[in-house]
Scaffold this motif. Structure first.
Motif, PDB file in Angstrom:
ATOM      1  N   ASP A   1       0.821  -1.214   0.000  1.00 40.99           N
ATOM      2  CA  ASP A   1       0.000   0.000   0.000  1.00 40.99           C
ATOM      3  C   ASP A   1       0.866   1.280   0.000  1.00 40.99           C
ATOM      4  OD1 ASP A   1      -2.588   1.217   0.155  1.00 40.99           O
ATOM      5  OD2 ASP A   1      -2.086   1.800   2.208  1.00 40.99           O
ATOM      6  N   TRP A   2       2.101   1.176   0.476  1.00 43.23           N
ATOM      7  CA  TRP A   2       2.972   2.358   0.564  1.00 43.23           C
ATOM      8  C   TRP A   2       3.497   2.800  -0.802  1.00 43.23           C
ATOM      9  CZ3 TRP A   2       6.609   0.621   5.175  1.00 43.23           C
ATOM     10  CH2 TRP A   2       5.836   0.512   6.346  1.00 43.23           C
ATOM     11  N   ILE A   3       3.423   1.895  -1.765  1.00 44.75           N
ATOM     12  CA  ILE A   3       4.030   2.179  -3.070  1.00 44.75           C
ATOM     13  C   ILE A   3       2.967   2.106  -4.172  1.00 44.75           C
ATOM     14  CG2 ILE A   3       4.850  -0.232  -3.344  1.00 44.75           C
ATOM     15  CD1 ILE A   3       6.999   2.716  -4.334  1.00 44.75           C
ATOM     16  N   LYS A   4       1.771   2.554  -3.825  1.00 42.73           N
ATOM     17  CA  LYS A   4       0.630   2.400  -4.736  1.00 42.73           C
ATOM     18  C   LYS A   4       0.507   3.529  -5.766  1.00 42.73           C
ATOM     19  CE  LYS A   4      -2.357   4.838  -1.530  1.00 42.73           C
ATOM     20  NZ  LYS A   4      -3.338   4.795  -0.481  1.00 42.73           N
ATOM     21  N   HIS A   5       1.160   4.689  -5.525  1.00 45.20           N
ATOM     22  CA  HIS A   5       0.960   5.851  -6.396  1.00 45.20           C
ATOM     23  C   HIS A   5       1.557   5.638  -7.786  1.00 45.20           C
ATOM     24  CE1 HIS A   5      -0.733   7.994  -3.110  1.00 45.20           C
ATOM     25  NE2 HIS A   5       0.399   8.200  -2.469  1.00 45.20           N
ATOM     26  N   GLU A   6       0.754   5.921  -8.780  1.00 37.88           N
ATOM     27  CA  GLU A   6       1.209   5.791 -10.174  1.00 37.88           C
ATOM     28  C   GLU A   6       1.977   7.049 -10.599  1.00 37.88           C
ATOM     29  OE1 GLU A   6       1.001   3.163 -12.331  1.00 37.88           O
ATOM     30  OE2 GLU A   6       0.346   2.140 -10.499  1.00 37.88           O
ATOM     31  N   PRO A   7       2.923   6.908 -11.555  1.00 33.54           N
ATOM     32  CA  PRO A   7       3.618   8.100 -12.065  1.00 33.54           C
ATOM     33  C   PRO A   7       2.630   9.092 -12.684  1.00 33.54           C
ATOM     34  CG  PRO A   7       4.704   6.090 -12.816  1.00 33.54           C
ATOM     35  CD  PRO A   7       3.419   5.675 -12.184  1.00 33.54           C
ATOM     36  N   ILE A   8       2.889  10.375 -12.462  1.00 34.33           N
ATOM     37  CA  ILE A   8       2.009  11.423 -12.996  1.00 34.33           C
ATOM     38  C   ILE A   8       2.688  12.091 -14.183  1.00 34.33           C
ATOM     39  CG2 ILE A   8       0.993  13.682 -12.477  1.00 34.33           C
ATOM     40  CD1 ILE A   8       0.662  12.730  -9.606  1.00 34.33           C
ATOM     41  N   PRO A   9       2.031  12.139 -15.343  1.00 36.66           N
ATOM     42  CA  PRO A   9       2.633  12.852 -16.489  1.00 36.66           C
ATOM     43  C   PRO A   9       2.692  14.352 -16.200  1.00 36.66           C
ATOM     44  CG  PRO A   9       0.776  11.448 -17.162  1.00 36.66           C
ATOM     45  CD  PRO A   9       0.720  11.573 -15.677  1.00 36.66           C
ATOM     46  N   ILE A  10       3.924  14.898 -16.182  1.00 33.13           N
ATOM     47  CA  ILE A  10       4.059  16.336 -15.901  1.00 33.13           C
ATOM     48  C   ILE A  10       4.773  17.098 -17.014  1.00 33.13           C
ATOM     49  CG2 ILE A  10       3.874  16.345 -13.375  1.00 33.13           C
ATOM     50  CD1 ILE A  10       6.871  16.090 -13.204  1.00 33.13           C
ATOM     51  N   ILE A  11       5.522  16.358 -17.846  1.00 29.99           N
ATOM     52  CA  ILE A  11       6.247  16.997 -18.954  1.00 29.99           C
ATOM     53  C   ILE A  11       6.054  16.163 -20.215  1.00 29.99           C
ATOM     54  CG2 ILE A  11       8.569  17.540 -19.858  1.00 29.99           C
ATOM     55  CD1 ILE A  11       9.415  18.059 -16.911  1.00 29.99           C
ATOM     56  N   ASN A  12       5.763  16.831 -21.322  1.00 26.72           N
ATOM     57  CA  ASN A  12       5.652  16.131 -22.605  1.00 26.72           C
ATOM     58  C   ASN A  12       6.898  16.443 -23.437  1.00 26.72           C
ATOM     59  OD1 ASN A  12       4.830  16.540 -25.708  1.00 26.72           O
ATOM     60  ND2 ASN A  12       3.733  14.794 -24.839  1.00 26.72           N
ATOM     61  N   THR A  13       7.503  15.394 -23.999  1.00 30.78           N
ATOM     62  CA  THR A  13       8.654  15.603 -24.891  1.00 30.78           C
ATOM     63  C   THR A  13       8.306  15.087 -26.276  1.00 30.78           C
ATOM     64  OG1 THR A  13       9.647  13.480 -24.320  1.00 30.78           O
ATOM     65  CG2 THR A  13      10.383  15.377 -23.054  1.00 30.78           C
ATOM     66  N   GLU A  14       8.940  15.687 -27.291  1.00 26.11           N
ATOM     67  CA  GLU A  14       8.651  15.319 -28.683  1.00 26.11           C
ATOM     68  C   GLU A  14       8.930  13.841 -28.939  1.00 26.11           C
ATOM     69  OE1 GLU A  14      11.155  18.051 -30.832  1.00 26.11           O
ATOM     70  OE2 GLU A  14      10.185  19.770 -29.864  1.00 26.11           O
ATOM     71  N   LYS A  15      10.060  13.357 -28.425  1.00 28.34           N
ATOM     72  CA  LYS A  15      10.487  11.995 -28.749  1.00 28.34           C
ATOM     73  C   LYS A  15       9.897  10.920 -27.840  1.00 28.34           C
ATOM     74  CE  LYS A  15      14.685   9.325 -29.699  1.00 28.34           C
ATOM     75  NZ  LYS A  15      16.151   9.305 -29.642  1.00 28.34           N
ATOM     76  N   TYR A  16       9.739  11.238 -26.532  1.00 30.90           N
ATOM     77  CA  TYR A  16       9.372  10.188 -25.571  1.00 30.90           C
ATOM     78  C   TYR A  16       7.986  10.337 -24.945  1.00 30.90           C
ATOM     79  CZ  TYR A  16      14.272   8.780 -25.846  1.00 30.90           C
ATOM     80  OH  TYR A  16      15.501   8.355 -26.281  1.00 30.90           O
TER      81      TYR A  16
END
Length: 394
Positions: A217-232
């Motif tokens: 339960d301590w590691i449940k948070h999903e990555p949040i998209p905060i930056i968009n890059t052209e390639k990735y």
């Protein structure tokens, strides 16, 4: 030195000339410093670490809302701690613009951390980092860095925290095996959307919570998209790790390479897609987020040597905020003149030109004096001596 009056007169003339031209200035600046010698440690005063300069980080203040049981026991039993003051883990980052994406905070289970008095609050960090802070006007008493309490990193695992700017309200302190005590503060805030190291460690913890002694339960948070890059795209850390077939947080060489790629792509091609500066280029947003966090009291500027520096006296050097006379080599118009001269020079190999260009790029403020040793007295401020590189540079 004044043992040689002719050379001494020449150096005094040179210093006066530079000062009259407005090239020598006075002010507070971050400088490599030896506590043992009680003065700035310039290149010629070093046993190792020549060319190493201060590295600027942003110290992020991550508030403890509830300690893990073992740490709580130690904190509660300490009479020296003022229980009305807040306690913060201090994480050193080069990327304040990614703080929206924090999903947890890492410490090393093997490192001993201190709880230090920072005046209106307490900081949890390594003694080495707090020593640097104590010479940078970030603590109540210059040069005092004794911890009130020392706690092993493993006892902090599971503590509840609140991280500034984070999209998630409550995060946890979790273990990271690769955190080292001699770089940064020993506290690493986790942004798995943009840091390949954080992404791989997070995945590893999610796959083996029992092995690491944590709750799923301590590691449940999903990555949040905060930056968009052209390639990735929106989740660069995941994309770069997959592209390089990185399987584990122990793939250190591949991760170091992935980190460089992610940092470069984010900085030069990235656009913010989350937070106050949504729609702005990362290049522009980075300094704005930094200024906002410092103004809000959520962060501060923290410097340390970019790598190990040992003085000739055998002291491990730190970074101190010092009043100094310095030559402003970074002044744009002066730098342009130097580049123009370089273009007209005939050099034996392209490597030589590249080396000159490299130095002209990084050389900015250079301290011209020290407080003791051999050398010419600074003509207008005789308590200082001209340091040994400045008296042989025309």
């Amino acid at each position: 030195t004044d043992m040689n009056p002719y050379y001494d007169a020449f150096i005094r003339w040179q210093m006066n000339k530079l000062k009259a031209l407005g090239k020598i200035k006075f002010g507070e600046r971050y400088t490599i410093y030896s506590e043992k010698d009680g003065q700035a440690c310039m290149d010629h005063d070093r046993q190792s670490g020549e060319g190493v300069t201060p590295q600027e980080y942003i110290g992020i203040k991550i508030e403890v809302t509830e300690f893990a049981p073992e740490a709580k026991k130690i904190v509660d039993s300490s009479d020296a701690l003022d229980k009305s003051k807040k306690i913060y883990f201090v994480a050193a980052t080069l990327r304040p613009e990614t703080m929206y994406g924090q999903t947890c905070c890492f410490v090393s289970p093997k490192i001993e951390y201190g709880i230090f008095d920072a005046g209106d609050a307490y900081y949890i960090t390594t003694e080495r980092a707090f020593k640097n802070m104590s010479y940078q006007k970030l603590t109540p008493k210059r040069g005092y860095y004794k911890p009130i309490v020392t706690i092993s990193g493993k006892h902090f695992i599971g503590s509840k925290i609140h991280a500034p700017l984070a999209a998630y309200e409550e995060l946890r302190i979790l273990p990271m095996e690769t955190v080292i005590a001699n770089k940064g503060t020993g506290v690493v805030t986790c942004v798995p959307s943009n840091s390949p190291d954080d992404y791989m460690t997070t995945k590893d913890l999610q796959h083996k919570p029992e092995y690491y002694g944590i709750e799923a339960d301590w590691i449940k948070h999903e990555p949040i998209p905060i930056i968009n890059t052209e390639k990735y795209g929106d989740l660069i850390a995941k994309a770069v790790c997959e592209e390089n077939k990185i399987k584990s947080p122990k793939d250190t060489n591949q991760l170091a390479e992935a980190k460089k790629i992610a940092y470069k792509e984010d900085y030069y091609t990235g656009t913010m897609i989350y937070g106050k500066y949504k729609g702005e280029k990362v290049e522009a947003a980075k300094s704005k987020v930094k200024s906002d966090m410092i103004a809000a009291g959520q962060a501060f500027v923290y410097d340390e040597p970019e790598s190990l520096v040992i003085s000739r006296s055998g002291d491990e050097c730190i970074v101190s905020l010092e009043d100094q006379w310095y030559v402003d080599y970074g002044e744009e118009s002066w730098k342009e003149q130097a580049i123009e001269c370089l273009e007209q020079m005939e050099l034996f190999a392209p490597e030589v030109k590249n080396a000159f260009e490299g130095v002209l790029e990084w050389l900015k403020n250079w301290a011209v004096c020290r407080t003791y040793g051999l050398g010419t007295r600074l003509p207008w401020d005789e308590k200082y001596l001209v340091e040994s590189l400045s008296d042989s540079t025309i």
